[in-house]
Design a protein around this motif. Sequence first.
Motif, mmCIF file in Angstrom:
data_model
loop_
_atom_site.group_PDB
_atom_site.id
_atom_site.type_symbol
_atom_site.label_atom_id
_atom_site.label_comp_id
_atom_site.label_asym_id
_atom_site.label_seq_id
_atom_site.Cartn_x
_atom_site.Cartn_y
_atom_site.Cartn_z
ATOM 1 N N LEU A 299 38.755 4.376 -1.402
ATOM 2 C CA LEU A 299 38.418 4.497 0.017
ATOM 3 C C LEU A 299 38.115 5.949 0.384
ATOM 4 C CD1 LEU A 299 40.291 2.676 2.874
ATOM 5 C CD2 LEU A 299 39.712 5.079 3.090
ATOM 6 N N ASN A 300 38.985 6.867 -0.030
ATOM 7 C CA ASN A 300 38.777 8.278 0.297
ATOM 8 C C ASN A 300 37.519 8.837 -0.357
ATOM 9 O OD1 ASN A 300 41.002 8.531 1.973
ATOM 10 N ND2 ASN A 300 42.383 9.073 0.289
ATOM 11 N N GLU A 301 37.206 8.344 -1.555
ATOM 12 C CA GLU A 301 35.988 8.814 -2.222
ATOM 13 C C GLU A 301 34.741 8.368 -1.471
ATOM 14 O OE1 GLU A 301 37.379 9.156 -6.901
ATOM 15 O OE2 GLU A 301 36.757 7.210 -6.099
ATOM 16 N N TYR A 302 34.764 7.160 -0.948
ATOM 17 C CA TYR A 302 33.632 6.713 -0.145
ATOM 18 C C TYR A 302 33.421 7.649 1.050
ATOM 19 C CZ TYR A 302 32.719 2.178 -2.365
ATOM 20 O OH TYR A 302 32.341 1.180 -3.228
ATOM 21 N N ILE A 303 34.507 7.969 1.734
ATOM 22 C CA ILE A 303 34.408 8.827 2.915
ATOM 23 C C ILE A 303 33.946 10.225 2.529
ATOM 24 C CG2 ILE A 303 35.750 9.957 4.740
ATOM 25 C CD1 ILE A 303 37.461 7.417 4.889
ATOM 26 N N THR A 304 34.577 10.796 1.500
ATOM 27 C CA THR A 304 34.236 12.158 1.090
ATOM 28 C C THR A 304 32.791 12.250 0.615
ATOM 29 O OG1 THR A 304 36.528 12.596 0.442
ATOM 30 C CG2 THR A 304 34.825 14.042 -0.466
ATOM 31 N N ASP A 305 32.375 11.317 -0.236
ATOM 32 C CA ASP A 305 31.015 11.361 -0.773
ATOM 33 C C ASP A 305 29.981 11.109 0.326
ATOM 34 O OD1 ASP A 305 31.970 11.934 -3.264
ATOM 35 O OD2 ASP A 305 31.794 9.898 -4.045
ATOM 36 N N ALA A 306 30.314 10.241 1.273
ATOM 37 C CA ALA A 306 29.389 9.996 2.379
ATOM 38 C C ALA A 306 29.227 11.248 3.232
ATOM 39 C CB ALA A 306 29.886 8.831 3.229
ATOM 40 N N ARG A 307 30.294 11.977 3.437
ATOM 41 C CA ARG A 307 30.200 13.213 4.218
ATOM 42 C C ARG A 307 29.352 14.257 3.490
ATOM 43 N NH1 ARG A 307 34.867 14.942 8.289
ATOM 44 N NH2 ARG A 307 34.974 12.976 9.427
ATOM 45 N N ILE A 308 29.495 14.320 2.189
ATOM 46 C CA ILE A 308 28.672 15.265 1.424
ATOM 47 C C ILE A 308 27.200 14.914 1.588
ATOM 48 C CG2 ILE A 308 28.052 15.995 -0.910
ATOM 49 C CD1 ILE A 308 31.013 15.739 -1.635
ATOM 50 N N LEU B 230 26.524 4.273 1.410
ATOM 51 C CA LEU B 230 27.857 4.415 0.833
ATOM 52 C C LEU B 230 28.922 3.808 1.734
ATOM 53 C CD1 LEU B 230 28.073 7.996 -0.723
ATOM 54 C CD2 LEU B 230 28.685 5.852 -1.838
ATOM 55 N N LEU B 231 28.833 4.096 3.022
ATOM 56 C CA LEU B 231 29.853 3.627 3.949
ATOM 57 C C LEU B 231 29.809 2.114 4.113
ATOM 58 C CD1 LEU B 231 29.545 6.493 6.555
ATOM 59 C CD2 LEU B 231 31.467 6.079 5.025
ATOM 60 N N ARG B 232 28.619 1.551 4.152
ATOM 61 C CA ARG B 232 28.520 0.095 4.253
ATOM 62 C C ARG B 232 29.043 -0.586 2.991
ATOM 63 N NH1 ARG B 232 22.821 1.173 7.069
ATOM 64 N NH2 ARG B 232 23.449 0.905 9.257
ATOM 65 N N GLU B 233 28.784 0.037 1.831
ATOM 66 C CA GLU B 233 29.350 -0.480 0.586
ATOM 67 C C GLU B 233 30.863 -0.381 0.618
ATOM 68 O OE1 GLU B 233 29.742 1.032 -3.969
ATOM 69 O OE2 GLU B 233 27.768 1.227 -3.046
ATOM 70 N N GLY B 234 31.365 0.769 1.136
ATOM 71 C CA GLY B 234 32.808 0.956 1.209
ATOM 72 C C GLY B 234 33.474 -0.061 2.128
ATOM 73 N N ILE B 235 32.834 -0.353 3.265
ATOM 74 C CA ILE B 235 33.406 -1.326 4.200
ATOM 75 C C ILE B 235 33.422 -2.719 3.591
ATOM 76 C CG2 ILE B 235 32.934 -2.522 6.386
ATOM 77 C CD1 ILE B 235 32.134 0.183 7.555
ATOM 78 N N ALA B 236 32.400 -3.043 2.783
ATOM 79 C CA ALA B 236 32.391 -4.331 2.100
ATOM 80 C C ALA B 236 33.560 -4.445 1.125
ATOM 81 C CB ALA B 236 31.070 -4.529 1.364
#
Length: 324
Positions: free
Chosen positions: A39-48, A61-67
Amino acid sequence: MYRSGSLMLPYLYRAVALVTALVAWPVLSGCSYEQGGSLNEYITDARIQRQDGDVDAALDLLREGIAEFPDSEALRFELAATLLAASPLSLFDLADAAEYVIEEPTQNIGVPADQSCAIPSTGVRGLEVFDPVGFPSFANIEASAVVLDSIGALITRTPDGDGFSTLERELRQVDLCRVVDRELAVLRPYGRDGILDALRADGLSDLQIGELLVTYAVSELTRNYYDLFTERIPSLNEGDNDVVTLYRVQEGNETYIGFCATNPFAFVAVTSTVRDPADAFLRATLAVELRAYLFGYPEATDELIIDAIEALISIQRELATCPE
């Protein structure tokens, strides 16, 4: 003196100014973009990706993470912030709307004597018909209307849509009628630490909370402006007949939005029609003030929020949302 029924919104400008002054994008480093992860990697990588200018990759990335993590409010909040960054809307558009609302009238056309009006018949220095969409930046607000609804759903509702998100739930528990000290024109304490602790309990860092508060304030102020002035009030008018007419009123040193109605039923309907947007404006303003508190900017609060309090008082009093 505040007049019954006025839609006074000058606090919007001050709220925008504070949001603009306090908004800061956290700088992340030491991470590489990879599809998938925790979860944190999705957030961090999306911010980058967002900071590198690839908003589409961040959204993917975020939509994949939410799925993968459908119950994560942190991912939903991050998606909301990214959608706002990808929209045509900017803080300058919101500031333009606020400035347009509180412009001083340039003429006095006289209060209609044959209508029910939330405008005094005497003592008005300026009065003119108010067109809430008559400024250039409104085009960006209108273009953002759909995505603003999506953002609102992400940050105010639970993932299943059956309840309020942590932030919305906490803000709705604040008694908006009691949070303002009318005599001193200041915000009373309203459990700021409890709201922040509830968000931290969801796994949000203070930087994430700060960005959430900015996203909430900007999106709620903007979409409720759009809803109030392009949907709710126009819905009271019948076909080509303007049953309700908005006016920009200057009375003494105050400029506010008032209205007149051709029949008493429409006059009464305005109060209930604008109540929900007015409450949303108040909660969005609390989010701005809460962010100042979170990052220790009391001087910003003093300078930019106190002037807004008078407008909050007027909205509460004029829209009959609070008892005298």
